[in-house]
Each structure stands twice: as C-alpha cells, then as structure tokens.
Design an enzyme around this catalytic site. Structure first.
Site, PDB file in Angstrom:
ATOM      1  N   GLN B 241       0.837  -1.194   0.000  1.00 57.17           N
ATOM      2  CA  GLN B 241       0.000   0.000   0.000  1.00 57.17           C
ATOM      3  C   GLN B 241       0.878   1.252   0.000  1.00 57.17           C
ATOM      4  O   GLN B 241       2.077   1.186   0.208  1.00 57.17           O
ATOM      5  CB  GLN B 241      -0.888   0.003   1.252  1.00 57.17           C
ATOM      6  CG  GLN B 241      -0.102  -0.166   2.550  1.00 57.17           C
ATOM      7  CD  GLN B 241      -0.937  -0.784   3.664  1.00 57.17           C
ATOM      8  OE1 GLN B 241      -2.142  -0.891   3.549  1.00 57.17           O
ATOM      9  NE2 GLN B 241      -0.294  -1.186   4.740  1.00 57.17           N
ATOM     10  N   HIS B 271     -10.129   3.896  19.303  1.00 64.69           N
ATOM     11  CA  HIS B 271      -9.348   2.787  19.859  1.00 64.69           C
ATOM     12  C   HIS B 271      -9.830   2.359  21.246  1.00 64.69           C
ATOM     13  O   HIS B 271      -9.777   1.174  21.568  1.00 64.69           O
ATOM     14  CB  HIS B 271      -7.856   3.133  19.844  1.00 64.69           C
ATOM     15  CG  HIS B 271      -7.279   3.128  18.462  1.00 64.69           C
ATOM     16  ND1 HIS B 271      -6.991   4.274  17.751  1.00 64.69           N
ATOM     17  CD2 HIS B 271      -7.005   2.092  17.616  1.00 64.69           C
ATOM     18  CE1 HIS B 271      -6.545   3.954  16.550  1.00 64.69           C
ATOM     19  NE2 HIS B 271      -6.543   2.641  16.438  1.00 64.69           N
ATOM     20  N   ASP B 295      -0.425   0.400  13.407  1.00 60.95           N
ATOM     21  CA  ASP B 295      -0.078   1.721  13.938  1.00 60.95           C
ATOM     22  C   ASP B 295       0.227   1.677  15.441  1.00 60.95           C
ATOM     23  O   ASP B 295       0.706   2.653  16.015  1.00 60.95           O
ATOM     24  CB  ASP B 295      -1.210   2.719  13.651  1.00 60.95           C
ATOM     25  CG  ASP B 295      -2.570   2.219  14.116  1.00 60.95           C
ATOM     26  OD1 ASP B 295      -2.614   1.422  15.083  1.00 60.95           O
ATOM     27  OD2 ASP B 295      -3.590   2.610  13.509  1.00 60.95           O
ATOM     28  N   ASP B 315       0.510  -7.884  11.339  1.00 60.70           N
ATOM     29  CA  ASP B 315       0.182  -6.889  10.310  1.00 60.70           C
ATOM     30  C   ASP B 315       0.990  -7.235   9.073  1.00 60.70           C
ATOM     31  O   ASP B 315       2.188  -7.498   9.163  1.00 60.70           O
ATOM     32  CB  ASP B 315       0.522  -5.480  10.800  1.00 60.70           C
ATOM     33  CG  ASP B 315      -0.048  -4.405   9.874  1.00 60.70           C
ATOM     34  OD1 ASP B 315      -0.931  -3.657  10.322  1.00 60.70           O
ATOM     35  OD2 ASP B 315       0.391  -4.321   8.704  1.00 60.70           O
ATOM     36  N   ASP B 349       0.707 -12.154   6.197  1.00 59.07           N
ATOM     37  CA  ASP B 349      -0.707 -12.075   5.860  1.00 59.07           C
ATOM     38  C   ASP B 349      -1.504 -12.842   6.924  1.00 59.07           C
ATOM     39  O   ASP B 349      -1.322 -14.047   7.090  1.00 59.07           O
ATOM     40  CB  ASP B 349      -0.927 -12.691   4.470  1.00 59.07           C
ATOM     41  CG  ASP B 349      -2.306 -12.380   3.906  1.00 59.07           C
ATOM     42  OD1 ASP B 349      -3.225 -12.070   4.704  1.00 59.07           O
ATOM     43  OD2 ASP B 349      -2.466 -12.443   2.679  1.00 59.07           O
ATOM     44  N   ALA B 350      -2.371 -12.131   7.649  1.00 57.85           N
ATOM     45  CA  ALA B 350      -3.136 -12.755   8.737  1.00 57.85           C
ATOM     46  C   ALA B 350      -3.941 -13.950   8.243  1.00 57.85           C
ATOM     47  O   ALA B 350      -4.172 -14.903   8.986  1.00 57.85           O
ATOM     48  CB  ALA B 350      -4.064 -11.728   9.376  1.00 57.85           C
ATOM     49  N   ASP B 367      -8.444  -5.208  13.728  1.00 58.88           N
ATOM     50  CA  ASP B 367      -8.435  -3.821  13.255  1.00 58.88           C
ATOM     51  C   ASP B 367      -7.935  -3.763  11.814  1.00 58.88           C
ATOM     52  O   ASP B 367      -6.989  -3.056  11.493  1.00 58.88           O
ATOM     53  CB  ASP B 367      -7.539  -2.993  14.195  1.00 58.88           C
ATOM     54  CG  ASP B 367      -7.706  -1.485  13.976  1.00 58.88           C
ATOM     55  OD1 ASP B 367      -8.690  -1.085  13.334  1.00 58.88           O
ATOM     56  OD2 ASP B 367      -6.840  -0.726  14.445  1.00 58.88           O
TER      57      ASP B 367
END
Lengths: 551, 508
Positions: B241, B271, B295, B315, B349-350, B367
């Site tokens: 991205q 959050h 993040d 992530d 990759d989850a 998230d």
C-alpha cells in the site's frame, strides 16, 4: 529433420498468437527467463510401441494377478479406488509415465504447487453418486442436503475473484467482455442464456436431464443427438447470434474445455459445456472446486489409496484377451529395469486412450471395432514462476485470467486458493492447439525447444503484463501430444463412440474419451464403471455407485 | 569555418532532436490516455495537434533571418524546458486545473511549434556547407531514424524502466545538452556577444532538469499534498500500500491508499471503543492477539490492562509497523507500544497466519482496513473466522471494527452475520468518531452467553473517552441502526466487497 520443419520465431508467434506478431524481431533471446525445462509425455516410447517394436519383445517373467489395469490416468486410478473399496486387492495397475495422473497431474517446486493440466471440477450434482462419494472421502464435501446436493467446504470452492478478462489495455471482472457491449450484444447474451437454461431445465421421457455429468446419466434422446450433427458455430448461426462478444465467449469456452474452436466442436458438446453445469432454470452455473495443484489433488488422493498396486514406468505393448480356459495376457516393457514383463489375469481394465487400442489389443480391429474416429488434440502448458505480482490496470488478479485478444487461454494463479495475494507465485498458462493443426504439425511441435516455447509463453503474457520479464524467475513447459479427446461434430453420438465402452470379452474399457469429452468426471465414471463390471462378473459387487444404461 | 566540424556530429544533432520531439508527443498521448481514458481519442488528438503545430513552426521559420545559429540554440533550450517538464506539469495540473485539456493541448502545441522550427533552422544553417539535395536527403533520413528510435525506446525501455515523469525529464536534459553542445559546434556562426550568457542558460536548464530527475518522487508527494489539502510529513510506497502521514493545525493523519486510517485528534475514541469492551468482557486476558492495527494504537490501549502477559500483533506490512516504531510523531501517539517487551510484531498475511498452529489466545482485537478489496475481503469471511476460532480459547472475546453502520448498513450487518455463521455469539455496538462519523464494532465470542461489560473500575482513570455509563451506552443501538438481512460473506462469493463498494462509492 528437414529445414522446412523448423519454424522461425516470427512464424511460430504468428501461427500461435496472431498476426500482430508478424513483425516481431527475428531473434529475441535476450528476454528469455533465466531457467526452465521442457517436458514431453512419453512420446518416443508411445510411438515405438505403435510402430511395431512389440513383435520383437517377448516377456519371460510373468506375474499372476486377478485384474490388470492398463493406464494410470484418472480412469485407471478410479478403477483401483473402486476395487479397494470393494475389498478386492488382487490387481495391478501399469502406468507408462513416471507419475500417474495423466492430464490431471500436478507439480511442485520451491514450496508452490501447481497444475500441469486439468485444474477444477464443478460441484457435482446429486446424480453423480460416485464422484460425491470420492469427494466426501476426501473431506471436500462436508455433507449432503436433504435433496442430496453436496455441500462443499468453503476452502475448496474457488475463491472470489474467480475470473477476469484483459481487453483493450485493461482487466475487467468476469469472463464475458461486457465493457462497451451494445444493446444487441446484451440481448443476444440474454437469449443465449435463456436457451441454455431451457436445455438445463428440460427432461426427457425417462425423466433424465438432457445434459448431465457424467454424460451417461444424461439423455440420449433424439433431440440431443441431433445437435451432434452440427458444429457449435452452425448452431449459433442458425439462431442468428452474431454478437462478437457472445461469439468470443463461446469460442473461449470451446477452446477451454475441448481445445477446439467452435467450427470444429459438436454443438452437442458446446451446449453440454454450459447446460450440464446448471441445475435448472434460474440457477447459476455450479460453483467450481479447485486446489492450488488443480486436479492433481485428486490424483494424489487416489494414488494414496491404490499405492501398493501402482507400477509406473511400464509401457504396455500388448494385451491379449483370454478365454474360459486361458488367462488374459498383458505384456509390458519395464523402463525401470529395461526388461519385458508379463501379467496373466482373468480380466483387464484398458484405461489407456482408445487410439492405442488397435496397436495394443490383439484382434481389436478384427472384432469389428474402429478407433480411428477417436481424435486427440495437443496442448501446451507452462508454469511461469514469478518473484512478485505484475502491475495491473483495472480489476485485480483473479483465479482465471484471460486475455481476450489471445489464442491462449490465459493463466490460472496457483496461490489463489491459498489466499496469498502478494509476493511470489506461479502462473499456469494454457494453450490448446485449437485451430492450427494445418499450420503446425505435431512433429514440428515436438521439434521445438524450450527456448522456443518460453518465448511464446512470455510474448503472450507480455500483452497484458509489460513488466513480466522483470519478474519471471523460471518457465517450465509441458508439451501434451495427445492431451484431449476432440468432440468433433458427429463423434459424440457415433456408433463407434457408443460401442467403445462395451467390454471385449474379459477386456473392459475406461477413459474419458469414451464419453467424447475430456473431463475428470467422465474419466472417473468410466473407471468406476469398468471396475464394477468386473466386480459383477466376479460376483463381488456390493452396492453399485454407477448406473449402467441398458438402452 | 563550420565544415571543419565533422558533419556526422550535425546529423547526430538531428537524430537527437527528432527523438526528443517524438518522445514528448508520446508522453503527452500516454499521459492523456492514463488520466482521461479512451486512448484512441487521446492519441488521435495529441498527434493531430502536434503535427499541425509542426507546420506552424515550419511556417514561422521563414520570418527568422538573423542569428540563425543562436535562434536554433534558444529553441533547443526552450524545448528542453517545456518538453522536459511536460510530464510533471501535466500531472500536477491534472490535480488542480479544471480545464486540463487546455493545458494538455497547449503544451503539445508549444512543443510541436518548437520542434517545427528546429529542422528548417538547422537546414538553413547547413545549406551553406552542403549540396541542397544531399542536405535534404540526409537531414530527413536522420530525422526519420530518430522517430523510429523514439518509438522503439518508448514502450520497450522508457515507460517500463523510467516511468513517464523521468522519461520526460531525461529527454529534456538530452535536448538541453544538444543546445549546449550547439554553442561549441556552431561556435563559428555565433557572435561573441552574449555567448557566455547563452551557455550559462544552457547549463541552468540542464541543472534544473537534473534536479527534477532526482526529485521525481518528491514531485509525486507534492501532487498528493495538493490533492489531500494537507502537508505531507511522511510518504512511502510499500509492496502492499501507499502510506501517507499528513499534518495540519489540529493534528496529524495517516492514510493507506488514500483512505484515512486515523486522525490524532480523535483516534482515542475509536481505539478505546475498539479495545476495552472486549478486554473487560474477557475477564483478565493474558494472551492477546491483534490482527491489523500496525499503527500500535490498539496495542497502546491493550497495555493499559494489568493482567496482560503477551500481545501478538500480526500486520502484513512491515512498512506500517516501521512507521509505528520509528516515526516520532506516531511513536508519541502510540506511546511506543510496539516496543514494549510484552509485544511481538509479526509481519505476514493474517489469512495465512491464522491457519497455522498457535497457543490459544484469550482476547482478540481485529483492526483490519475496511473490506474495500478482495484481498482484504477474504479476512472477513466465514472461512477466516472459523480458522480464528481454532486459535482462541472457548471463552475468548473478539472485538472487531466493521465500518460505519450508518453509511454502510449492509456491510456492517454482513460482517456480524458472517461471524455468527462461523459459530460466534455476536453483539453489535457503535460510537461517534468525529472524523469518521458513526462507527461500528462488534463483540464476538464462541461462548454462549456473552456478557456485555458495564464496569471499567480503576481503568477509567487512564481513559479519555469511556466511562461506565458510556460503556453501557455503546451497546444501545439508535433507531437508525438496526439489524438487516444480508448474505453471508464467503471466500467463494465475497459479497461484502460488493456491498461495501456499493455503499461507499462516491461517499469518501
């Protein structure tokens, strides 16, 4: 080899990929991928057998076994599976290649699995008992609904996005090139779908679907047989369907499933492709089951079941039917030991292509059978290893990625079903020799080298992916000489085809070519059927999985 | 005299000039196709305008009588500047000029006119030294060879390897070098007056364009600042991205592929609402899993719970977690949460990761970005949630962000229905996050009776948004956010991506 038999680069690209390559540079080897291999099916051994080497060899070692299965494609493996299921273990399976599976086999390298041929199965409908049984055993089908419809585990249903098509510089979702379609295009598409739905909904006097998989469970009514007299192109012409987009869809489908262009496909087969996959009016086409290695997953499962009975590298060159007092004999050349070997058995399952029957089976032609109507098409399959995904414009990479302007079938992404959307992957690229028989002979094809083929593959991919050369790490190519039975007009409902499934004494036949179309489901059906015929003869048939039509 | 200079050098000049001219034309055509679509129309118009401008240039050349050599060099430098900067100029003007086509064809016309001047000028310079028929044949030959060269280089080498922005600048430099070289090659035809100035300008143009080549990436960022309307403090293109951090007077913002992920002004609302209900409902979770959330802001909230022994964050993008651990602005905001010794960061990759074996987790915070693409949509399927169930305890609690139920009701309820289908007991809740609007979440657990937490206890002291009454209030759905029937999101249908696309299209 005569000089004229070798095509130059420009001729090759033009013949295979189209006239836009007519001006390609004479020799562009700088863009070849770093490594790769070219594999042929055992072409040489096959032709040696055909050309009569067999007379010189006589095995002096014999094994006695109840049944010999000749051929380890899906049909042969299915027969073995059926025998084991019935608790019958007195058999052996002889396969020519080093790996069983025929055109359903797969490969693996660097942690990736990828198909070398057939790569999906539409979810079977309730009537396909044998295949439902197999897929349930493999835990692909989790349960059946009350109506007997199989419920497939989400993991094995093709993940969205399923298909995309590259047209005019951009990728679009789906297979039908809908971008820029006119009202007339869409009207014809709707009319075509309606006609297919009508066939899918219709039942014959015996209550059978007009088109079903396996085709033996469908209708043999005159109304469907009549379609076989036409080509798919004539069938479209008769209905006045001339929309270039619809024509393209049908053309692509014919090349995809049969390796033939619509002018050479029986309209029966053309309609079968669409209608057999639709349960009835208002239903979508059946979803497809797939694995990263394609139908290689089924091969590996069946191989696991029949493991101890499978003998690879055996080139069967002679089958002699036995009599009441004498065993049938199968003579083979063992390419592992380079010695001949013989099998004596009560029955034989001949699960090799019909084209071999007259060379291998003693007295085949004398029995009044004729296998010359069985014609086979050639395919080229390449596995292209890339270190990262190509840049795309438009719809993102799907499972099936088709280039509209190409005579190739595009490619399937091997990692699609694993859910990995980034980084290295393998693209399995397919090319059927659908309409170039005259321009390139099988012999010319076999004379081409890896570099020639790699060049064809990358030249084709470059149209949609200009950056492909910077990503490719390896290209492996497989040349399938006799890959697929061709449902040419008149063949599917010819007496030759209908008669071919009937046993010849103790020799029982299996193979997808007996159905006139090349499908895993058909091969599997015939393998199970042949095995059940033998089990019945031996008096040990438990619960039959297939119905044998008596008309 | 001039004939002392080898003539082939002059032909080389013609070759370079011709190549540059055609490259500019191709850049304009390609850019117009990229930005406006309909490549046939764009190319036709660009070629038409360019060719007619060539004619205009040629026609103008008759009015030039004096200082031909100097004029030729001036034309080269002008062309270098306009042509070389054409791609950056067009990119930027597309971002904020309404009449982009006017700029486009204006640029093409100016380039065409200048190129049209070149050849007549050069031929007149050379006519003194060559037989006319030789002159015409040679100059035109090299001109056409140049065109061929350009048309081959452009698709094969330039666009794939340099990109449009750099191609334009590189050929501008080439053009300027021709001009500069001209000051030496045509020295005998130039007056001494102003020669130094001419050379100086040539060097200046070369320098300007070289700086442009070096700063091509910054130019891209600059364009983004104009589009986002804020100052870009950090931008990076990862494999997955484009991450952009912007700053304005109120706070700073993080965008993924142009979609706002958080605004430092009110991210605490998001959050706190995402993390604490699940953490409270799970009792005293020891092993906590965070999916997405690179993040580090969700982890910051998780670490406020005393009983937590380990946090695993998965992530996909190492570029994102690097920003969270290295960019001071973000580190201040997440309080260096990802550096905490309890925290393990895994970049994968989850989808693949949840399929592997792990010691079961007591609480999970999901998230992920909104399901705007198939590669994210797969993380919201029954298949994914079933796999997730395999790696959590029987009474674990999961919380998940699931887009805005007000804007995208079908998407929101589809996510909840899908979790239910995968065997979770699910409770919807939502809250207001000013920069996002009304935002939706869900609590989910494999256990039958999922008790909604009502008490924050001493945790309340550490929070900026939630208190006990607000916590209970999250689960009170207003009248405009009520369950609707949707399909279930599966790998083989990905209905959620379609819902999301329909509901959000044109709203961001």
């Amino acid at each position: 080899m005569a000089e004229s038999e070798k095509l130059n680069r420009r001729q090759l690209l033009t013949v295979l990929l189209g006239s836009q390559f007519a001006h390609s540079v004479g020799c562009d080897m700088s863009k070849l991928p770093p490594v790769g291999e070219l594999e042929h099916t055992s072409f040489d051994i096959g032709h040696l057998l055909r050309d009569g080497v067999k007379k010189a060899i006589r095995p002096d070692v014999h094994e006695d076994v109840g049944v010999t299965i000749v051929g380890g494609g899906i049909a042969g493996l299915a027969a073995a599976w059926r025998f084991k299921r019935a608790g019958f273990n007195d058999f052996v399976l002889a396969e020519l290649e080093r790996q069983p599976g025929g055109t359903a086999r797969s490969g693996s390298r660097d942690g990736f699995k990828f198909p070398w041929g057939a790569h999906y199965i539409p979810v079977p409908m309730a009537e396909n008992h044998a295949l439902i049984e197999l897929l349930s055993e493999m835990q692909v089908i989790q349960a059946l609904t009350k109506g007997g419809q199989p419920q497939v585990s989400e993991e094995f249903l093709c993940r969205e996005p399923e298909e995309r098509v590259f047209s005019e510089g951009r990728w679009y979702e789906g297979l039908y090139p809908g971008h820029g379609a006119s009202q007339e295009d869409l009207r014809q598409l709707a009319a075509f779908r309606e006609e297919i739905d009508r066939w899918a909904e219709m039942r014959d006097a015996s209550g059978r679907r007009m088109f079903a998989i396996p085709m033996a469970t469908g209708s043999n009514d005159e109304s469907v047989r009549k379609l076989d007299k036409l080509s798919m192109e004539q069938w479209l012409d008769e209905r006045g369907w001339d929309s270039p987009r619809l024509r393209w869809l049908v053309d692509y489908s014919c090349r995809d499933d049969y390796g033939l262009s619509p002018d050479r496909v029986s309209a029966w087969a053309g309609v079968f492709y669409f209608a057999a996959r639709i349960a009835g009016m208002g239903n979508e086409s059946q979803e497809v089951i797939t694995w990263p290695e394609g139908n290689g997953r089924v091969v590996d499962y069946l191989r696991g079941v029949g493991d101890d009975k499978i003998r690879t590298g055996l080139a069967v060159f002679r089958v002699k039917a036995g009599t009441n007092t004498e065993s049938s004999q199968v003579a083979a050349f063992d390419t592992n030991t380079m010695k001949p070997i013989g099998f004596r058995s009560q029955q034989v399952v001949f699960a090799a292509p019909q084209m071999m029957a007259k060379y291998v089976i003693d007295g085949f032609s004398a029995s009044g059978r004729d296998s010359t109507a069985f014609r086979y098409g050639s395919w080229l399959v390449a596995n292209v290893h890339i270190k990262d995904r190509p840049e795309d414009s438009g719809f993102p990479m799907a499972w099936d990625n088709v280039i509209r302007e190409s005579r190739s079938l595009g490619y399937v992404t091997a990692t699609h079903q694993t859910g990995v959307d980034y980084g290295p992957t393998v693209l399995t690229w397919y090319y059927p020799f659908a309409d170039v028989d005259a321009a390139i002979t099988r012999k010319q094809m076999m004379n081409l080298k890896w570099a020639d083929w790699a060049d064809v593959v990358l030249s084709d991919l470059r149209r949609a992916h200009p950056d492909i050369d910077t990503l490719v790490t390896r290209v492996d190519v497989m040349c399938w000489g006799h890959a697929m039975i061709q449902p040419l007009p008149g063949f599917v409902w010819s007496p030759e085809r209908e008669q071919a499934s009937k046993p010849l004494g103790p020799i029982h036949f299996a193979g997808t070519d007996l159905s006139g179309v090349a499908l895993l489901e058909e091969a599997f059906f015939h393998g199970v059927r042949a095995a059940e015929e033998i089990l019945a003869v031996r008096g040990i048939l438990d619960q039959p999985l297939v119905e044998i039509r008596n008309d | 005299m001039l004939n002392r200079a080898p003539l082939f050098l002059l032909y080389l000049n013609v070759l370079a000039v011709a190549t540059c001219g055609l490259i500019y034309e191709l850049i304009a055509g390609t850019l117009a196709s990229y930005l406006l679509g309909d490549s046939v129309t764009q190319f036709s118009l660009v070629i038409g305008v360019y060719l007619s401008a060539l004619g205009v240039g040629a026609w103008f050349s008759q009015y030039l009588h004096q200082g031909l050599a100097r004029t030729f060099i001036e034309v080269e430098l002008a062309l270098a500047l306009v042509g070389g900067l054409s791609a950056p100029l067009l990119f930027v003007s597309f971002a904020f000029v309404q009449w982009f086509q006017l700029v486009l064809f204006g640029t093409v016309f100016v380039i065409g006119t200048l190129v049209g001047l070149e050849l007549p000028l050069l031929m007149r310079i050379l006519k003194e030294h060559l037989d006319f028929s030789d002159l015409v044949s040679r100059v035109l030959t090299f001109d056409y060879i140049g065109a061929l060269l350009a048309s081959l280089l452009f698709p094969v080498l330039l666009v794939p390897y340099l990109g449009l922005m750099r191609t334009s600048l590189v050929f501008g430099v080439l053009n300027a070098l021709v001009g500069l070289w001209g000051t030496y090659l045509l020295r005998p035809l130039l007056t001494k007056r102003g020669l130094a100035g001419l050379r100086g300008r040539a060097f200046l143009v070369v320098g300007l364009l070289v700086v442009g080549i070096i700063k091509a990436d910054t130019l891209t960022t600059w364009t983004e600042e104009i589009i986002l309307g804020k100052a870009v403090v950090h931008a990076k293109q990862t494999r997955f991205q484009r991450i952009v951090v912007t700053n304005n007077r109120q706070g700073f913002q993080l965008y993924l592929n142009g979609h706002l992920q958080f605004n430092s002004v009110d991210e605490y609302r998001y959050h706190e609402a995402l993390v604490h209900p699940a953490m409270m409902a799970a009792g005293t979770p020891k092993r906590v899993l965070v999916l997405g959330g690179g993040d580090g802001l969700a982890v910051r909230e998780i670490l406020k719970h005393d009983g937590v022994e380990s946090v695993t964050l998965v992530d996909i993008d190492p570029g994102m977690t690097e920003i969270a651990t290295q960019l001071p602005l973000v580190r201040d905001l997440n309080e260096d949460s990802l550096m905490d010794e309890k925290v393990t960061v895994i970049n994968t990759d989850a989808f693949v990761w949840v399929g592997q074996e792990h010691e079961p987790f007591d609480a999970v915070v999901i998230d992920f970005p909104d399901p705007g693409s198939y590669s994210v949509g797969k993380l919201y399927t029954t298949f994914f949630y079933r796999r997730l169930r395999q790696i959590i305890t029987a009474d674990a609690v999961v919380s998940i962000q699931c887009t805005s139920p007000l804007v995208a009701g079908q998407s929101y309820w589809c996510i909840l229905r899908t979790m239910e289908e995968a065997g979770f007991n699910v409770r919807p809740y939502c809250t207001a996050v000013p920069t996002f609007g009304v935002w939706g979440f869900a609590l989910a657990s494999p256990q039958g009776d999922l008790v909604v937490p009502m008490q924050l206890g001493k945790l309340e002291q550490e929070l900026s948004f939630l208190n006990d009454s607000m916590l209970a209030n999250l689960f009170e759905l207003p009248r405009d956010i009520q369950p609707i029937e949707t399909e279930i999101n599966q790998l083989n249908n990905q209905v959620l991506v379609r819902y999301y696309d329909e509901e959000w299209r044109g709203r961001e």
